[in-house]
Motif scaffolding. Structure first.
Motif, short mmCIF file in Angstrom:
data_model
loop_
_atom_site.label_atom_id
_atom_site.label_comp_id
_atom_site.label_asym_id
_atom_site.label_seq_id
_atom_site.Cartn_x
_atom_site.Cartn_y
_atom_site.Cartn_z
N ASP A 124 0.78 -1.24 -0.02
CA ASP A 124 -0.09 -0.01 0.23
C ASP A 124 0.90 1.27 -0.01
O ASP A 124 0.50 2.12 -0.07
N VAL A 125 2.03 1.15 -0.15
CA VAL A 125 3.04 2.24 -0.05
C VAL A 125 3.17 2.71 -1.49
O VAL A 125 3.47 2.26 -2.26
N ARG A 126 3.15 4.17 -1.53
CA ARG A 126 3.00 5.01 -2.83
C ARG A 126 3.91 5.96 -3.10
O ARG A 126 4.49 6.06 -4.27
N ASP A 127 4.23 6.49 -2.02
CA ASP A 127 5.32 7.82 -2.20
C ASP A 127 6.76 7.45 -1.93
O ASP A 127 7.42 8.41 -2.10
N GLU B 1 16.79 6.93 -1.15
CA GLU B 1 17.50 7.50 0.11
C GLU B 1 16.73 8.25 0.97
O GLU B 1 15.96 9.22 0.52
N VAL B 2 16.30 7.65 2.24
CA VAL B 2 15.56 8.36 3.01
C VAL B 2 16.00 8.45 4.34
O VAL B 2 17.30 8.25 5.01
N PHE B 3 15.37 9.39 5.38
CA PHE B 3 15.60 9.64 6.66
C PHE B 3 14.36 9.38 7.51
O PHE B 3 13.32 9.62 6.95
N GLY B 4 14.25 9.16 8.60
CA GLY B 4 13.21 8.86 9.41
C GLY B 4 13.34 8.81 10.83
O GLY B 4 14.71 8.96 11.48
N THR B 5 12.48 8.45 11.68
CA THR B 5 12.55 8.15 13.15
C THR B 5 11.43 7.03 13.51
O THR B 5 10.42 7.15 12.82
N MET B 6 11.86 6.24 14.27
CA MET B 6 11.06 4.96 14.83
C MET B 6 10.43 5.37 15.94
O MET B 6 10.36 6.50 16.53
N ASP B 7 8.88 5.02 15.69
CA ASP B 7 8.14 5.01 16.93
C ASP B 7 8.49 4.46 18.07
O ASP B 7 9.36 3.45 18.34
N PHE B 8 8.61 5.54 19.37
CA PHE B 8 9.37 5.18 20.40
C PHE B 8 8.88 3.73 20.84
O PHE B 8 9.58 3.19 21.86
N LYS B 9 7.55 3.27 20.86
CA LYS B 9 7.17 2.06 20.99
C LYS B 9 7.86 0.90 20.27
O LYS B 9 7.88 -0.09 20.80
N GLU B 10 8.68 1.28 19.33
CA GLU B 10 9.44 0.00 18.52
C GLU B 10 10.52 0.55 18.16
O GLU B 10 11.04 0.25 16.98
N SER B 11 11.31 1.18 19.01
CA SER B 11 12.82 1.71 18.75
C SER B 11 13.55 0.60 18.50
O SER B 11 13.52 -0.65 18.48
N HIS C 233 4.71 6.54 6.74
CA HIS C 233 4.93 7.97 7.25
C HIS C 233 5.93 8.40 8.07
O HIS C 233 6.03 9.57 8.38
N LEU C 234 6.85 7.52 8.49
CA LEU C 234 7.78 7.88 9.54
C LEU C 234 9.08 8.28 8.75
O LEU C 234 10.36 8.50 9.58
N VAL C 235 9.03 8.25 7.46
CA VAL C 235 10.34 8.38 6.62
C VAL C 235 9.91 9.54 5.57
O VAL C 235 8.82 9.64 5.32
N ALA C 236 11.05 10.14 5.24
CA ALA C 236 10.75 11.18 4.10
C ALA C 236 12.17 11.00 3.21
O ALA C 236 13.18 10.58 3.81
N LYS C 237 11.98 11.50 1.99
CA LYS C 237 13.15 11.37 1.25
C LYS C 237 14.51 12.10 1.73
O LYS C 237 14.08 13.52 1.98
N LYS C 238 15.62 11.73 1.62
CA LYS C 238 16.74 12.47 1.99
C LYS C 238 17.10 13.49 0.90
O LYS C 238 17.21 13.16 -0.27
N LYS D 110 4.46 14.57 11.56
CA LYS D 110 3.78 14.97 10.34
C LYS D 110 4.59 16.09 9.70
O LYS D 110 4.42 16.61 8.52
N ARG D 111 5.69 16.68 10.17
CA ARG D 111 6.51 17.88 9.58
C ARG D 111 7.80 17.14 8.64
O ARG D 111 8.50 18.19 8.13
N LEU D 112 7.86 15.80 8.68
CA LEU D 112 9.01 15.18 8.25
C LEU D 112 9.21 15.74 6.63
O LEU D 112 10.60 16.23 6.24
N SER D 113 8.33 15.85 5.74
CA SER D 113 8.75 16.15 4.56
C SER D 113 9.08 17.72 4.49
O SER D 113 9.77 18.05 3.69
N ALA D 114 8.31 18.43 5.28
CA ALA D 114 8.72 19.97 5.57
C ALA D 114 9.94 20.21 5.87
O ALA D 114 10.81 21.10 5.26
N ILE D 115 10.54 19.51 6.50
CA ILE D 115 11.98 19.41 7.26
C ILE D 115 12.74 19.13 6.08
O ILE D 115 13.82 19.83 6.08
N ALA D 116 12.59 18.00 5.16
CA ALA D 116 13.29 17.77 4.32
C ALA D 116 13.54 18.94 3.13
O ALA D 116 14.53 19.05 2.81
#
Length: 309
Positions: free
Chosen positions: A77-80, A86-96, A108-113, A261-267
């Motif tokens: 189901d992943v489209r984007d 090449e990506v960067f991201g952050t793990m959910d703290f419950k699944e570090s 949704h926890l990753v964005a293109k580097k 939700k700001r990961l893409s804006a941060i990129a």
């Protein structure tokens, strides 16, 4: 697969590099081969048990949240996001578990580097910038013409807040260690104080927002520094600090998760050069445990420490 993990909550001695099996890839998830992972205080606070009431009791648990790498597989189901991105991201703290050779996480926890950033630089972005964004924009509502005071303005979160604020036309003042005063001035901080500067006590009623990145600014003093209608934002919610702040509507808490939700804006901002992460030291993955232990024990490195895989 090798990762840094721990077999019970506690101090640095609980960490070790061990074998772990990746979870099965879900339809909305991606699998990433990790190239770099940044060390954050949040990582060892999780290992110490700071969030154990919200995490399952299964051990061993992986360490690490922020990373950068290359996508090896995507769910149906992943489209984007695509394989080989090449990506960067952050793990959910419950699944570090970002201090590992590979990770599986929701897309949704990753964005293109940004192409302009190295993997170690990109790994430094998520938690510091997400925290800063949540604090100064979502909670403090700063905008062009606002005057913001940042306690800890040269740390990872503080420096990110300075860059974000200046990009929006916010005037920034702050406090940092004596050795970092020139760094803060070069970054654009208007009025810079050392933590021991007595003039800080006179900064009353001057700011639209005060952001304490360290948890060392007395809450009462921070509130006194605000203009009418100003906001004090805290990211270190000890019981004592929250108890002091709860009697004022001007006391707000911010967490990195609010900025996911700001990961893409941060990129985008990193691509534009607005965000400039500073890598202080790159350490081989084999030395991860000793590197985490050293930083946790107080070793100071100007810039982020990043594990290289």
């Amino acid at each position: 697969m090798k990762r840094v993990q721990y077999d019970r909550y506690g101090g640095p001695t609980r960490m070790y590099i061990g074998e772990s099996k990746l979870p099965q890839l879900g339809p909305k998830q991606v699998r990433v081969v990790v190239s770099a992972a940044a060390i954050n205080p949040f990582d060892w606070k999780l290992r110490q048990g700071a969030m154990k009431l919200f995490i399952n009791r299964k051990f061993p648990k992986g360490m690490g949240t922020d990373f950068a790498g290359v996508v090896a597989a995507v769910g149906s189901d992943v489209r984007d996001i695509n394989v080989d991105d090449e990506v960067f991201g952050t793990m959910d703290f419950k699944e570090s578990g970002a201090f590992a050779e590979e990770v599986v996480l929701d897309s949704h926890l990753v964005a293109k580097k940004p192409a302009s950033l190295s993997f170690p630089e990109a790994a430094c972005l998520p938690i510091p910038v997400m925290t800063a964004w949540a604090a100064i924009f979502d909670k403090a509502k700063t905008s062009q013409g606002s005057h913001l005071f940042i306690n800890g303005c040269t740390g990872a979160v503080g420096a990110s807040a300075v860059q974000l604020a200046l990009a929006r036309g916010v005037k920034v003042s702050g406090a940092c260690g004596t050795a970092s005063l020139e760094t803060a001035k070069a970054a654009g901080v208007d009025s810079v104080f050392s933590y021991t500067d007595r003039r800080l006590q006179a900064q009353k009623g001057k700011f639209d927002a005060v952001f304490d990145t360290l948890g060392t600014l007395d809450v009462g003093h921070g509130l006194s520094m605000l203009k009418k209608g100003g906001v004090f934002v805290d990211i270190n919610p000890t019981l004592r600090r929250v108890a002091r702040g709860m009697f004022s509507r001007r006391y707000k808490l911010a967490f990195a998760t609010m900025g996911i939700k700001r990961l893409s804006a941060i990129a985008d901002l990193a691509s534009e050069g607005v965000l400039r992460p500073t890598v202080g030291l790159v350490v081989p993955f084999a030395d991860a445990v000793s590197a985490i232990t050293a930083i946790e024990s107080g070793t100071r490195i100007p810039g982020k420490v990043v594990l290289s895989l």
